[in-house]
Design a protein around this motif. Structure first.
Motif, mmCIF file in Angstrom:
data_model
loop_
_atom_site.group_PDB
_atom_site.id
_atom_site.type_symbol
_atom_site.label_atom_id
_atom_site.label_comp_id
_atom_site.label_asym_id
_atom_site.label_seq_id
_atom_site.Cartn_x
_atom_site.Cartn_y
_atom_site.Cartn_z
ATOM 1 N N THR A 245 41.200 46.033 39.508
ATOM 2 C CA THR A 245 40.451 44.780 39.333
ATOM 3 C C THR A 245 40.280 44.028 40.650
ATOM 4 O O THR A 245 39.598 43.011 40.692
ATOM 5 N N LEU A 246 40.929 44.502 41.725
ATOM 6 C CA LEU A 246 40.959 43.732 42.973
ATOM 7 C C LEU A 246 39.705 43.959 43.813
ATOM 8 O O LEU A 246 39.249 45.099 43.964
ATOM 9 N N PRO A 247 39.161 42.884 44.384
ATOM 10 C CA PRO A 247 38.084 43.074 45.363
ATOM 11 C C PRO A 247 38.611 43.824 46.589
ATOM 12 O O PRO A 247 39.814 43.810 46.859
ATOM 13 N N GLU A 250 41.168 42.342 49.027
ATOM 14 C CA GLU A 250 42.528 42.146 48.502
ATOM 15 C C GLU A 250 43.225 43.481 48.247
ATOM 16 O O GLU A 250 44.444 43.580 48.320
ATOM 17 N N LEU A 251 42.421 44.506 47.951
ATOM 18 C CA LEU A 251 42.992 45.826 47.662
ATOM 19 C C LEU A 251 43.522 46.503 48.932
ATOM 20 O O LEU A 251 44.564 47.171 48.905
ATOM 21 N N ALA A 252 42.821 46.306 50.053
ATOM 22 C CA ALA A 252 43.156 47.026 51.288
ATOM 23 C C ALA A 252 44.617 46.855 51.702
ATOM 24 O O ALA A 252 45.318 47.852 51.949
ATOM 25 N N PRO A 253 45.148 45.602 51.767
ATOM 26 C CA PRO A 253 46.559 45.479 52.170
ATOM 27 C C PRO A 253 47.532 46.059 51.147
ATOM 28 O O PRO A 253 48.624 46.517 51.519
ATOM 29 N N VAL A 254 47.144 46.057 49.868
ATOM 30 C CA VAL A 254 48.020 46.660 48.849
ATOM 31 C C VAL A 254 48.114 48.169 49.084
ATOM 32 O O VAL A 254 49.203 48.760 49.058
ATOM 33 N N GLY A 287 39.877 49.700 32.976
ATOM 34 C CA GLY A 287 41.330 49.508 33.013
ATOM 35 C C GLY A 287 42.087 50.502 33.871
ATOM 36 O O GLY A 287 43.312 50.473 33.911
ATOM 37 N N LEU A 288 41.382 51.399 34.558
ATOM 38 C CA LEU A 288 42.067 52.373 35.421
ATOM 39 C C LEU A 288 42.387 51.744 36.768
ATOM 40 O O LEU A 288 41.776 50.747 37.164
ATOM 41 N N THR A 289 43.346 52.357 37.477
ATOM 42 C CA THR A 289 43.644 51.886 38.815
ATOM 43 C C THR A 289 42.493 52.238 39.770
ATOM 44 O O THR A 289 41.495 52.842 39.363
ATOM 45 N N ALA A 290 42.643 51.857 41.034
ATOM 46 C CA ALA A 290 41.591 52.089 42.038
ATOM 47 C C ALA A 290 41.655 53.542 42.517
ATOM 48 O O ALA A 290 42.037 53.830 43.657
ATOM 49 N N VAL A 291 41.290 54.461 41.655
ATOM 50 C CA VAL A 291 41.477 55.893 41.932
ATOM 51 C C VAL A 291 40.710 56.319 43.183
ATOM 52 O O VAL A 291 41.267 56.984 44.074
ATOM 53 N N ARG A 292 39.455 55.957 43.259
ATOM 54 C CA ARG A 292 38.638 56.395 44.409
ATOM 55 C C ARG A 292 39.233 55.890 45.723
ATOM 56 O O ARG A 292 39.398 56.636 46.687
ATOM 57 N N GLU A 293 39.579 54.619 45.768
ATOM 58 C CA GLU A 293 40.094 54.039 47.013
ATOM 59 C C GLU A 293 41.436 54.670 47.399
ATOM 60 O O GLU A 293 41.701 54.926 48.569
#
Ligand code: ZN
Length: 415
Positions: A245-247, A250-254, A287-293
Motif C-alpha cells: 500500500t506504500l507509495p 515510503e517503500l524505498a527505505p523499507v 492486499g499482496l505485498t510489493a512483490v515487483r519492487e
C-alpha cells in the motif's frame, strides 16, 4: 514398484528453458545434466523416463498452517476478514484434539507432496485449553512420520496471551523457529520485542506474520533492524501486505532495511486476496505485498499457499501451481518469476540448499505432464512424479475417458 524408489537416471525430460535432457543423480545430489538420450543405463528400477513431462525444481512452501488446514467445513465460518478468521479458529480450536490435528496436518502434507512440494515450513498454534502444546506435539509427530518423504520446518504461533514459557517449551520439544503475529497485538512493537528477545536468548531464527493489513504499523522495519545483527540465523516476514500500500518514496527505505537485514519475505496471494479488502467494496485492493519492487531490488523472497480450507481461506488445492497462477494474475509477475517464487525463492527463504537440474544441486524435482512451464502453469496437470532427496516419493497417474467423436468432412455438414 513401491516407493520411495531411488533414481539414478532421469531420461528425456524437458527443462524450463526448453532443453531436452537426461539427469544423472548420485544419492541426494544431481551429478550431471546431459543431452537427452546420452546417459548411461542404470537399470530399470533406477531410471525414470520423463518423455512428455516438464522437469521442474520441486515446490517449497515457506508459510503454511498444517494444523489449521481442512477445518472450513467443520467450522462453517462466515466469509470475512482476518479478525473474523482468527476469532472463528480460536473458538473452534479450544476443543481440538492432538489426533484430529495430526490427521488433518498429515493429509495436507501428503497432498502437498503429491503435487510436488517437498519442503514445507508450517506455523503451529499455541492453543487455548488444558494442553496448549497439543498442536505442537501433533505436528512434531507428523514431521517424524514423514521424515524421508519431505522436509518439514515448524514455527511457533500464538497471540499476545501465549506466554513466552509456552513458546520456549515448544522450541525445547523440537519446533525450529519463534513466530507470532505482532501486528494483531494491543502493542505490536512490545509483542515483536518479547518474541525476538526469546529468539535471541535461545539462538534460533524467527518467522513473523508481519503487517498483515492494508493500514496499521510497519513493524517490518523493527524486525529488520533486530535481524540485521544476527549471525548464523535468519528472520522471515510473512504477508507484509502493508508494503503493497506504500507509495514509492515510503517503500524505498523499507526495502533498504529488508536488504540490509537479508530478511526473507513471503508473499501469500490466496490468503491475502481472500482476507484483505472486505471494507473496500469498489476497486477492492489485492492486499499482496510489493512483490515487483522486492523482486527488482533483489530481496530474498518466496511465495506460499498459507491456508488450505480453513477460516482464513475456504479454498486451496495444496498445489504450488495454484500459487503460480495467482501470482501471475494478482502480482503481475511473469510465469517464470512466479515459478521461481514457489521453488528456488521459497527454498532461499527457508535457507535450504539450492535444488534442481544443475550439477551439485539437491535432487528435488516435480515432473508435470506437458510441453512447457507456460503450459503446465496453466493446466496444473494432475499427472506428476515427485523426487525428494534423489528418490521417487510420489506419482500421480490420471485417467481421462471421454466419449468418441465422429470425423465429418465439410460436404457432409448439414444444417
Ligand atoms: Zn500464516
Amino acid at each position: 514398484m513401491s516407493l520411495p524408489r531411488p533414481i539414478r537416471v532421469i531420461r528425456n525430460a524437458t527443462l524450463r528453458d526448453g532443453r531436452r535432457v537426461d539427469v544423472l543423480i548420485d544419492g541426494e545430489v544431481v551429478a550431471d545434466v546431459l543431452a537427452a538420450g546420452t546417459a548411461p543405463t542404470a537399470g530399470s528400477d533406477a531410471e525414470l523416463d520423463l518423455d512428455g513431462f516438464v522437469l521442474l525444481t520441486a515446490g517449497a512452501d515457506p508459510h503454511s498452517h498444517l494444523d489449521k488446514s481442512r477445518t472450513w467445513e467443520r467450522i462453517s465460518p462466515p466469509f470475512g476478514d482476518l479478525p473474523t478468521a482468527v476469532a472463528e479458529y480460536t473458538a473452534y480450536s479450544a476443543a481440538e484434539s492432538r489426533e484430529s490435528i495430526a490427521d488433518r496436518a498429515r493429509e495436507t502434507a501428503l497432498d502437498l507432496l503429491a503435487h510436488g512440494v517437498t519442503a514445507v515450513r508450517s506455523h503451529v498454534n499455541i492453543l487455548p485449553g488444558d494442553d496448549p502444546l497439543r498442536g505442537v506435539d501433533a505436528l512434531l509427530r507428523v514431521r517424524e512420520e514423514l521424515r524421508g518423504l519431505m522436509d518439514i520446518e515448524l514455527c511457533t504461533l500464538g497471540d499476545e496471551t501465549a506466554t513466552i514459557e509456552q513458546h520456549e517449551e515448544a522450541i525445547r520439544r523440537g519446533v525450529d523457529l519463534v513466530g507470532g503475529a505482532p501486528h494483531l497485538a494491543t502493542d505490536p512493537f512490545f509483542e515483536l520485542e518479547r518474541l525476538l528477545d526469546l529468539a535471541d536468548r535461545l539462538g534460533v531464527g524467527a518467522d513473523m506474520h508481519t503487517d498483515e493489513g492494508l493500514d496499521g504499523p510497519l513493524t517490518i522495519v523493527e524486525l529488520a533492524r533486530r535481524a540485521a545483527t544476527w549471525e548464523g540465523r535468519a528472520a522471515t516476514a510473512g504477508h507484509c501486505c502493508r508494503l503493497g500500500t506504500l507509495p514509492k518514496d515510503e517503500l524505498a527505505p523499507v526495502i533498504e532495511s529488508v536488504l540490509a537485514a537479508d530478511l526473507g519475505i513471503v508473499t501469500l496471494p490466496i490468503t491475502n486476496l481472500y482476507l484483505q479488502g472486505w471494507e473496500v467494496p469498489v476497486s477492492t485492493p489485492r492486499g499482496l505485498t510489493a512483490v515487483r519492487e522486492l523482486l527488482d531490488a533483489g530481496a530474498r523472497i518466496g511465495a506460499g499457499a498459507d491456508n488450505v480450507r480453513d477460516p482464513f481461506n475456504p479454498l486451496g488445492r495444496c498445489d504450488h501451481l495454484e500459487t503460480v497462477s495467482l501470482l501471475v494474475t494478482a502480482a503481475h509477475v511473469s510465469i517464470d518469476e512466479a515459478y521461481s517464487l514457489v521453488s528456488d525463492g521459497a527454498r532461499s527463504v527457508m535457507h535450504l540448499p539450492v535444488a534442481g537440474a544443475a550439477a551439485g544441486a539437491r535432487a528435488e524435482f516435480v515432473a508435470v505432464k506437458g510441453a512447457s512451464l507456460a503450459e503446465v502453469a496453466a493446466t496444473a496437470d494432475p499427472n506428476r512424479h515427485v523426487i525428494h532427496r534423489g528418490a521417487l516419493v510420489s506419482s500421480t497417474v490420471a485417467t481421462v475417458t471421454t466419449a468418441a467423436w465422429a470425423a465429418v468432412t465439410e460436404g457432409q455438414v448439414t444444417a
